[in-house]
Design a protein around this motif. Structure first.
Motif, PDB file in Angstrom:
ATOM      1  N   ALA C  20      79.917 -73.824  31.333  1.00 16.36           N
ATOM      2  CA  ALA C  20      78.618 -73.718  31.554  1.00 16.36           C
ATOM      3  C   ALA C  20      78.337 -72.370  32.575  1.00 16.36           C
ATOM      4  O   ALA C  20      77.387 -71.738  32.425  1.00 16.36           O
ATOM      5  CB  ALA C  20      77.635 -74.778  32.199  1.00 16.36           C
ATOM      6  N   LEU C  21      79.017 -72.477  33.405  1.00 18.15           N
ATOM      7  CA  LEU C  21      79.015 -71.496  34.776  1.00 18.15           C
ATOM      8  C   LEU C  21      79.488 -70.132  33.815  1.00 18.15           C
ATOM      9  O   LEU C  21      78.776 -68.997  34.136  1.00 18.15           O
ATOM     10  CB  LEU C  21      80.007 -71.688  35.815  1.00 18.15           C
ATOM     11  CG  LEU C  21      80.112 -70.643  36.869  1.00 18.15           C
ATOM     12  CD1 LEU C  21      78.650 -70.507  37.537  1.00 18.15           C
ATOM     13  CD2 LEU C  21      81.123 -70.797  37.999  1.00 18.15           C
ATOM     14  N   ASN C  46      77.668 -80.823  40.698  1.00 20.44           N
ATOM     15  CA  ASN C  46      77.826 -79.349  40.808  1.00 20.44           C
ATOM     16  C   ASN C  46      77.054 -78.880  41.985  1.00 20.44           C
ATOM     17  O   ASN C  46      77.277 -77.859  42.357  1.00 20.44           O
ATOM     18  CB  ASN C  46      77.546 -78.655  39.464  1.00 20.44           C
ATOM     19  CG  ASN C  46      78.432 -78.975  38.484  1.00 20.44           C
ATOM     20  OD1 ASN C  46      79.571 -78.124  38.332  1.00 20.44           O
ATOM     21  ND2 ASN C  46      78.125 -79.850  37.689  1.00 20.44           N
ATOM     22  N   ALA C  47      76.098 -79.711  42.465  1.00 19.22           N
ATOM     23  CA  ALA C  47      75.157 -79.105  43.401  1.00 19.22           C
ATOM     24  C   ALA C  47      75.426 -79.781  44.845  1.00 19.22           C
ATOM     25  O   ALA C  47      74.716 -79.503  45.839  1.00 19.22           O
ATOM     26  CB  ALA C  47      73.699 -79.462  43.184  1.00 19.22           C
ATOM     27  N   SER C  48      76.419 -80.399  45.061  1.00 21.83           N
ATOM     28  CA  SER C  48      77.103 -81.046  46.264  1.00 21.83           C
ATOM     29  C   SER C  48      77.495 -79.655  47.099  1.00 21.83           C
ATOM     30  O   SER C  48      78.305 -78.771  46.688  1.00 21.83           O
ATOM     31  CB  SER C  48      78.055 -81.860  45.901  1.00 21.83           C
ATOM     32  OG  SER C  48      78.676 -82.437  47.017  1.00 21.83           O
ATOM     33  N   ARG C  49      77.096 -80.103  48.461  1.00 21.41           N
ATOM     34  CA  ARG C  49      77.334 -79.048  49.541  1.00 21.41           C
ATOM     35  C   ARG C  49      78.602 -79.764  50.348  1.00 21.41           C
ATOM     36  O   ARG C  49      78.880 -79.027  51.362  1.00 21.41           O
ATOM     37  CB  ARG C  49      76.334 -78.799  50.578  1.00 21.41           C
ATOM     38  CG  ARG C  49      75.711 -79.921  51.184  1.00 21.41           C
ATOM     39  CD  ARG C  49      74.469 -79.323  51.893  1.00 21.41           C
ATOM     40  NE  ARG C  49      74.889 -78.923  53.236  1.00 21.41           N
ATOM     41  CZ  ARG C  49      74.925 -79.444  54.299  1.00 21.41           C
ATOM     42  NH1 ARG C  49      74.808 -80.594  54.402  1.00 21.41           N
ATOM     43  NH2 ARG C  49      75.289 -78.743  55.250  1.00 21.41           N
ATOM     44  N   VAL C  52      85.100 -80.256  49.216  1.00 19.45           N
ATOM     45  CA  VAL C  52      85.939 -79.227  49.787  1.00 19.45           C
ATOM     46  C   VAL C  52      87.182 -79.145  48.830  1.00 19.45           C
ATOM     47  O   VAL C  52      87.632 -80.031  48.485  1.00 19.45           O
ATOM     48  CB  VAL C  52      86.552 -79.917  51.193  1.00 19.45           C
ATOM     49  CG1 VAL C  52      87.438 -79.066  51.671  1.00 19.45           C
ATOM     50  CG2 VAL C  52      85.309 -80.401  52.043  1.00 19.45           C
ATOM     51  N   VAL C  53      87.473 -77.805  48.347  1.00 23.88           N
ATOM     52  CA  VAL C  53      88.642 -77.839  47.532  1.00 23.88           C
ATOM     53  C   VAL C  53      89.689 -77.084  48.245  1.00 23.88           C
ATOM     54  O   VAL C  53      89.459 -76.514  49.340  1.00 23.88           O
ATOM     55  CB  VAL C  53      88.144 -76.901  46.476  1.00 23.88           C
ATOM     56  CG1 VAL C  53      86.994 -77.541  45.584  1.00 23.88           C
ATOM     57  CG2 VAL C  53      87.684 -75.670  46.648  1.00 23.88           C
ATOM     58  N   PRO C  54      90.865 -77.239  47.927  1.00 27.08           N
ATOM     59  CA  PRO C  54      92.059 -76.531  48.505  1.00 27.08           C
ATOM     60  C   PRO C  54      91.857 -75.029  48.432  1.00 27.08           C
ATOM     61  O   PRO C  54      90.932 -74.714  47.598  1.00 27.08           O
ATOM     62  CB  PRO C  54      93.204 -76.920  47.550  1.00 27.08           C
ATOM     63  CG  PRO C  54      92.811 -78.159  46.766  1.00 27.08           C
ATOM     64  CD  PRO C  54      91.394 -77.937  46.601  1.00 27.08           C
ATOM     65  N   GLN C  55      92.130 -74.368  49.452  1.00 27.93           N
ATOM     66  CA  GLN C  55      91.947 -73.042  49.646  1.00 27.93           C
ATOM     67  C   GLN C  55      92.655 -71.942  48.491  1.00 27.93           C
ATOM     68  O   GLN C  55      91.974 -71.058  48.243  1.00 27.93           O
ATOM     69  CB  GLN C  55      92.830 -72.386  50.923  1.00 27.93           C
ATOM     70  CG  GLN C  55      92.089 -72.950  52.308  1.00 27.93           C
ATOM     71  CD  GLN C  55      92.788 -72.343  53.388  1.00 27.93           C
ATOM     72  OE1 GLN C  55      93.905 -71.757  53.512  1.00 27.93           O
ATOM     73  NE2 GLN C  55      92.080 -72.221  54.616  1.00 27.93           N
ATOM     74  N   SER C  59      85.948 -72.874  44.232  1.00 30.57           N
ATOM     75  CA  SER C  59      85.052 -73.869  44.298  1.00 30.57           C
ATOM     76  C   SER C  59      83.735 -73.636  43.269  1.00 30.57           C
ATOM     77  O   SER C  59      82.932 -72.786  43.480  1.00 30.57           O
ATOM     78  CB  SER C  59      84.320 -74.017  45.765  1.00 30.57           C
ATOM     79  OG  SER C  59      83.264 -74.953  45.743  1.00 30.57           O
ATOM     80  N   LEU C  60      83.773 -74.610  42.370  1.00 29.79           N
ATOM     81  CA  LEU C  60      82.803 -74.477  41.454  1.00 29.79           C
ATOM     82  C   LEU C  60      81.349 -74.621  42.125  1.00 29.79           C
ATOM     83  O   LEU C  60      80.558 -74.027  41.651  1.00 29.79           O
ATOM     84  CB  LEU C  60      82.973 -75.747  40.339  1.00 29.79           C
ATOM     85  CG  LEU C  60      82.544 -75.333  38.668  1.00 29.79           C
ATOM     86  CD1 LEU C  60      82.899 -73.888  38.486  1.00 29.79           C
ATOM     87  CD2 LEU C  60      83.128 -76.458  38.077  1.00 29.79           C
ATOM     88  N   GLN C  61      81.230 -75.514  42.995  1.00 33.42           N
ATOM     89  CA  GLN C  61      79.870 -75.681  43.561  1.00 33.42           C
ATOM     90  C   GLN C  61      79.685 -74.424  44.370  1.00 33.42           C
ATOM     91  O   GLN C  61      78.397 -74.041  44.322  1.00 33.42           O
ATOM     92  CB  GLN C  61      80.177 -76.766  44.682  1.00 33.42           C
ATOM     93  CG  GLN C  61      80.201 -77.958  43.817  1.00 33.42           C
ATOM     94  CD  GLN C  61      81.559 -78.864  43.760  1.00 33.42           C
ATOM     95  OE1 GLN C  61      82.647 -77.944  44.026  1.00 33.42           O
ATOM     96  NE2 GLN C  61      81.697 -79.872  43.638  1.00 33.42           N
TER      97      GLN C  61
END
Lengths: 96, 121, 129
Positions: C20-21, C46-49, C52-55, C59-61
């Protein structure tokens, strides 16, 4: 009004059996995500009417290592063409 | 709202195992509230939503069958059930809790063709 | 053309949110308009602030937020889906006496009326799930 049908699940999980009975001449079917596995074997898509255009998303083929295995009745397209198709058909029906 | 559109909802999921059936219903009811023309279609496993004698208390959920009765309350008159899906699963309209009209695949195909937008859950 | 894009899938658990993105970026690259992004069901994640994703991973968000902010898109998260899944803005957090805001500033919380409004104002509605 014509429809572009989006199929994103693999053949065992997918909605193609029902979708293929609802498509009409002049519609299109675009296989994306795991839906692209339909395009490796002609018999999986043989139920679709002959006057339906078939497409699959190249990025999803390449990611899955099957870029060269697509059956010849299916046209491999990129995201740019995906958006163009959404404009060319009157509406988009997603079968997730 | 600029114009009234024809919106078709293909409710294709069984109840309870996922929230798709509820989400599809919510979208359709909202469409009716905002005065769109709604076609609501039970297709594939969606026909399991229509079976009588549901009671989801045993799994701590709300019984979806009761909620489906709101389709009529919200003025959604075109409630269709795919005859093939029904027959494939060994049911007939007598087993259903709503007077949904059975339709053929050819009729459904025409409904899709005549819709402005289609939601499929 | 005016598009609206409806996202039904959570990030990471399905490819659909990423599709979608990519699709939304391409719509804009071709000079079309996106009338609204509507996040529904699991799509609200998808709108979560607070993710945390690995470096070494995207980050899709964050990517959604960049797109929404750069292109000044209207982005709506369905209120019923959001509250159930712990996606709250300051108003909702206060109303429900909760101590965290979990939605990114780039998206609003609103009802399904915003989806219907998007459908009536768009030439094309494309669902990803």
């Amino acid at each position: 009004m014509s429809c572009l049908h989006l199929i994103n699940r693999s053949p065992v999980q997918g909605a193609l059996p029902v979708c293929s009975t609802l498509v009409r001449g002049g519609d299109g079917v675009l296989f994306i995500e795991d839906g692209i596995y339909h395009c490796l074997q002609a018999e999986l898509i043989s139920n679709l009417p002959p006057d339906v255009e078939l497409y699959c998303l190249r990025e999803d083929l390449l990611a899955r290592g099957v870029g060269s295995r697509v059956t010849e009745t299916v046209e491999s397209i990129n995201y740019s063409r995906f958006v163009e198709l959404c404009c060319e058909f009157d509406k988009v029906v997603s079968w997730f | 709202m600029p114009q009234k559109k024809i919106l078709t909802f293909l409710s294709r999921s069984a109840p309870y195992g996922s929230d798709h059936a509820q989400l599809c219903l919510d979208m359709a009811l909202a469409s009716a509230v905002f005065e769109q023309q709604v076609n609501y279609v039970f297709l594939d496993d969606g026909i399991y939503q229509l079976l009588k004698d549901q009671n989801a208390e045993s799994i701590g959920a709300k019984t979806l069958g009761n909620a489906l009765e709101t389709l009529e309350l919200y003025g959604i008159e075109t409630v269709l059930v795919d005859a093939v899906s029904l027959a494939q699963r060994g049911f007939s309209t007598a087993d259903l809790l709503l007077p949904a009209q059975p339709v053929s695949r050819a009729e459904l195909s025409a409904v899709l063709r005549d819709s402005d937008a289609v939601f499929n859950l | 053309m005016k598009f609206s894009v409806v996202i039904h899938a959570a990030p990471y658990s399905a490819q659909a949110a990423h599709s979608a993105l990519r699709f939304s970026r391409e719509v804009l690259a071709q000079g079309h308009e996106i009338y609204r992004l509507f996040f529904f069901g699991d799509g609200v994640h998808n709108a979560s602030r607070l993710a945390v994703v690995p470096q070494d991973e995207a980050s899709l968000q964050a990517d959604w937020e960049d797109l929404i902010t750069e292109q000044k898109l209207d982005s709506v998260v369905c209120v019923t889906s959001a509250l159930r899944r712990g996606i709250l803005n300051a108003t909702e957090a206060k109303r429900h006496e909760l101590d965290a805001v979990s939605i990114r500033d780039s998206s609003e919380i609103a009802g399904l009326g915003q989806l219907i409004d998007a459908v009536t104002h768009s030439d094309r509605v494309v669902n990803f799930g």
